[in-house]
Enzyme design. Sequence first.
Site, PDB file in Angstrom:
ATOM      1  N   ASP A   9      -0.244  -5.144  -5.764  1.00 56.20           N
ATOM      2  CA  ASP A   9       0.548  -4.486  -5.442  1.00 56.20           C
ATOM      3  C   ASP A   9       0.304  -3.076  -4.968  1.00 56.20           C
ATOM      4  O   ASP A   9      -0.602  -2.350  -5.594  1.00 56.20           O
ATOM      5  CB  ASP A   9       1.607  -4.419  -6.481  1.00 56.20           C
ATOM      6  N   ASP A  11       2.367   0.335  -4.433  1.00 55.75           N
ATOM      7  CA  ASP A  11       3.140   1.118  -5.179  1.00 55.75           C
ATOM      8  C   ASP A  11       3.075   1.431  -6.408  1.00 55.75           C
ATOM      9  O   ASP A  11       3.352   0.618  -6.928  1.00 55.75           O
ATOM     10  CB  ASP A  11       3.795   1.531  -4.174  1.00 55.75           C
ATOM     11  N   GLY A  46       9.087  -1.652  -5.324  1.00 53.46           N
ATOM     12  CA  GLY A  46       8.955  -2.991  -5.277  1.00 53.46           C
ATOM     13  C   GLY A  46      10.173  -3.682  -4.294  1.00 53.46           C
ATOM     14  O   GLY A  46       9.618  -4.004  -3.183  1.00 53.46           O
ATOM     15  N   ARG A  49      12.826  -0.255   2.041  1.00 52.58           N
ATOM     16  CA  ARG A  49      13.461   0.954   2.278  1.00 52.58           C
ATOM     17  C   ARG A  49      14.688   0.330   2.802  1.00 52.58           C
ATOM     18  O   ARG A  49      15.665   0.830   2.119  1.00 52.58           O
ATOM     19  CB  ARG A  49      12.617   1.107   3.358  1.00 52.58           C
ATOM     20  N   SER A 116       6.073  -2.291   1.684  1.00 55.41           N
ATOM     21  CA  SER A 116       5.422  -0.673   1.901  1.00 55.41           C
ATOM     22  C   SER A 116       5.199  -1.332   3.778  1.00 55.41           C
ATOM     23  O   SER A 116       4.532  -1.774   3.706  1.00 55.41           O
ATOM     24  CB  SER A 116       5.115   0.203   1.484  1.00 55.41           C
ATOM     25  N   ASN A 118       4.376   1.497   5.068  1.00 54.87           N
ATOM     26  CA  ASN A 118       3.438   2.503   5.193  1.00 54.87           C
ATOM     27  C   ASN A 118       2.220   2.491   4.002  1.00 54.87           C
ATOM     28  O   ASN A 118       1.480   3.231   4.469  1.00 54.87           O
ATOM     29  CB  ASN A 118       4.122   3.644   4.880  1.00 54.87           C
ATOM     30  N   ASP A 170       2.894  -3.476 -10.847  1.00 55.10           N
ATOM     31  CA  ASP A 170       4.272  -3.356 -11.648  1.00 55.10           C
ATOM     32  C   ASP A 170       5.341  -3.054 -11.392  1.00 55.10           C
ATOM     33  O   ASP A 170       6.530  -2.568 -13.054  1.00 55.10           O
ATOM     34  CB  ASP A 170       3.792  -1.887 -11.539  1.00 55.10           C
TER      35      ASP A 170
HETATM   36  C1  BG6 Z   1       7.282  -0.531  -2.057  1.00 55.50           C
HETATM   37  C2  BG6 Z   1       7.886   0.763  -3.773  1.00 55.50           C
HETATM   38  O1  BG6 Z   1       6.078  -0.581  -2.735  1.00 55.50           O
HETATM   39  O2  BG6 Z   1       7.860  -0.326  -1.016  1.00 55.50           O
HETATM   40  C3  BG6 Z   1       9.748   0.765  -3.130  1.00 55.50           C
HETATM   41  O3  BG6 Z   1       8.306   0.238  -4.809  1.00 55.50           O
HETATM   42  C4  BG6 Z   1       9.459   1.054  -1.524  1.00 55.50           C
HETATM   43  O4  BG6 Z   1      10.181   1.803  -3.437  1.00 55.50           O
HETATM   44  C5  BG6 Z   1       9.096  -0.049  -0.603  1.00 55.50           C
HETATM   45  O5  BG6 Z   1      11.217   1.137  -1.341  1.00 55.50           O
HETATM   46  C6  BG6 Z   1       9.118  -0.102   0.588  1.00 55.50           C
HETATM   47  O6  BG6 Z   1       8.266   1.185   0.862  1.00 55.50           O
HETATM   48  P1  BG6 Z   1       8.423   1.834   2.740  1.00 55.50           P
HETATM   49  O7  BG6 Z   1       7.347   2.875   2.359  1.00 55.50           O
HETATM   50  O8  BG6 Z   1       8.211   0.488   3.495  1.00 55.50           O
HETATM   51  O9  BG6 Z   1       9.569   2.918   2.550  1.00 55.50           O
HETATM   52 MG    MG Z   2       5.257  -0.390  -7.015  1.00 52.59          MG
END
Ligand code: BG6
Ligand code: MG
Length: 213
Positions: A9, A11, A46, A49, A116, A118, A170
């Site tokens: 993972d 984040d 986890g 969005r 994510s 991102n 995590d």
């Molecule tokens: C996860 C985070 O890795 O990504 C979450 O733990 C987050 O908190 C999710 O909402 C989505 O992220 P993003 O960057 O696509 O908004």
């Molecule tokens: Mg995480």
Amino acid sequence: MKYKGIIFDLDGVICFTDQFHYQAWKKMADETGIYFDEVINNRLRGVSRMESLNIILERAKRVYSDDEKEALAEKKNRLYVEFLQKMSPADLKMEVKETLEALRRVGYKLAIGSSSKNAKLILERLGLDDFFDAVSDGTNITRSKPDPEVFLIAAEYLKLAPKECLVVEDALAGIDAAVSGGFDSAGIGEAASHEKVTYPIARFSQLLEIEEG
Ligand code: BG6
Ligand code: MG
């Protein structure tokens, strides 16, 4: 070696973007007049969005349309990406960097399995854009953790079966995803207390002990 691949993972495991997520959601919520705090933020770990926004909107005083929700999620993301732009390779903890390099030397295939959208930007900011053998993230999934899709695709990218991979997480939702996908898991932080985690670890470098054990 018990495993051929490790799926991380991002984040909360490789980098520490929790506070950025929190501050971006908090600003969006304050400006929209919705109550939000760190306890609610913990439930977003986890989670995608849009699902995160739906959790935040449980405290809203009215119903939001799909278009309004899109706008709120985009607003949060703009604020979040501003934080990400300030990240640099100096934000990659030495312990994480050295452990990843040691696992690579041992011969593991290494992948990212993150909800994510991102993820690639974060990897770039940390100087890890060319490091992993595969990246499965929010851009290639239709279902977020606790669904195992993101990890199943990561294993497929590595050309390995779930049983051949260890998932490092995590988030409690991430361990649920690993379990339902048929993966063993190492849990750090909150995930170390999950009743179904295979290896609870207190530090990232303990992944090297799993390999020896
Ligand atoms: C996860 C985070 O890795 O990504 C979450 O733990 C987050 O908190 C999710 O909402 C989505 O992220 P993003 O960057 O696509 O908004
Ligand atoms: Mg995480």
